[in-house]
Motif scaffolding. Structure first.
Motif, mmCIF file in Angstrom:
data_model
loop_
_atom_site.group_PDB
_atom_site.id
_atom_site.type_symbol
_atom_site.label_atom_id
_atom_site.label_comp_id
_atom_site.label_asym_id
_atom_site.label_seq_id
_atom_site.Cartn_x
_atom_site.Cartn_y
_atom_site.Cartn_z
ATOM 1 N N GLN A 125 0.847 -1.177 0.000
ATOM 2 C CA GLN A 125 0.000 0.000 0.000
ATOM 3 C C GLN A 125 0.886 1.231 0.000
ATOM 4 O OE1 GLN A 125 -2.873 0.168 3.170
ATOM 5 N NE2 GLN A 125 -4.137 1.644 2.060
ATOM 6 N N GLN A 180 -2.953 5.511 -1.532
ATOM 7 C CA GLN A 180 -3.504 4.528 -2.453
ATOM 8 C C GLN A 180 -4.048 3.325 -1.698
ATOM 9 O OE1 GLN A 180 -0.953 3.532 -5.769
ATOM 10 N NE2 GLN A 180 0.012 5.549 -5.764
ATOM 11 N N GLU A 181 -4.838 2.536 -2.393
ATOM 12 C CA GLU A 181 -5.374 1.321 -1.805
ATOM 13 C C GLU A 181 -4.349 0.203 -1.859
ATOM 14 O OE1 GLU A 181 -10.161 1.865 -2.557
ATOM 15 O OE2 GLU A 181 -9.073 0.316 -3.647
ATOM 16 N N ARG A 182 -4.539 -0.765 -1.002
ATOM 17 C CA ARG A 182 -3.662 -1.921 -0.989
ATOM 18 C C ARG A 182 -3.782 -2.689 -2.301
ATOM 19 N NH1 ARG A 182 -3.882 -5.374 4.419
ATOM 20 N NH2 ARG A 182 -3.568 -3.224 5.115
ATOM 21 N N GLU A 183 -2.653 -3.130 -2.837
ATOM 22 C CA GLU A 183 -2.652 -3.849 -4.091
ATOM 23 C C GLU A 183 -1.838 -5.129 -3.981
ATOM 24 O OE1 GLU A 183 -0.777 -1.711 -7.269
ATOM 25 O OE2 GLU A 183 1.085 -1.386 -6.162
ATOM 26 N N ALA A 243 2.104 -9.310 -9.917
ATOM 27 C CA ALA A 243 1.558 -8.130 -10.560
ATOM 28 C C ALA A 243 2.462 -7.736 -11.720
ATOM 29 C CB ALA A 243 1.449 -6.987 -9.564
ATOM 30 N N PRO A 268 -7.938 -9.478 -8.972
ATOM 31 C CA PRO A 268 -6.627 -9.754 -8.396
ATOM 32 C C PRO A 268 -6.666 -10.832 -7.326
ATOM 33 C CG PRO A 268 -7.544 -7.828 -7.352
ATOM 34 C CD PRO A 268 -8.512 -8.216 -8.438
#
Length: 123
Positions: free
Chosen positions: A39, A43-46, A61, A106
């Motif tokens: 994160q 921003q949002e966690r990815e 990713a 995801p």
């Protein structure tokens, strides 16, 4: 302690490398897919990378493919993330999850989250 514990994050210059570790404590660790997420500020966690319970499958990713490598040691109940060729955009708090679904995009964490380890990549 039932939550994973991440370690290894630090300040590093662009182009450098780090290896993050995640110590897990679930009794069924070896039966679960596990993953790293991150994160960045604001921003949002990815999703970053995942590995299956049997070590036969890995997922990355697009932003880290070719640079990061996920691995695990089931005997030690530990997940690793080797990060090479780091970029400033890799700056984030990195989290691991000890049970994830890899059949969706995801990848989704459904187990316990650690509290994260900070990685800062300077330019």
């Amino acid at each position: 302690q039932v939550q994973p514990v991440e370690s290894g994050g630090r300040l590093v210059q662009a182009g450098g490398s780090l290896r993050l570790s995640c110590a897990a404590f679930g009794r069924t660790f070896s039966d679960h897919n596990v993953a790293w997420f991150r994160q960045a500020p604001g921003q949002e966690r990815e999703f970053v990378a995942a590995i299956t319970w049997n070590l036969r499958g890995t997922f990355y990713a697009d932003s880290v493919k070719g640079r990061f490598t996920i691995s695990r040691d089931n005997a030690k109940k530990t997940v690793y993330l080797q990060m090479n060729s780091l970029k400033p955009e890799d700056t984030a708090v990195y989290y691991c999850n000890d049970d994830v679904v890899v059949s969706t995009t995801p990848v989704r964490g459904v187990g316990f989250w650690g509290q994260g380890t900070q990685v800062i990549v300077s330019s």
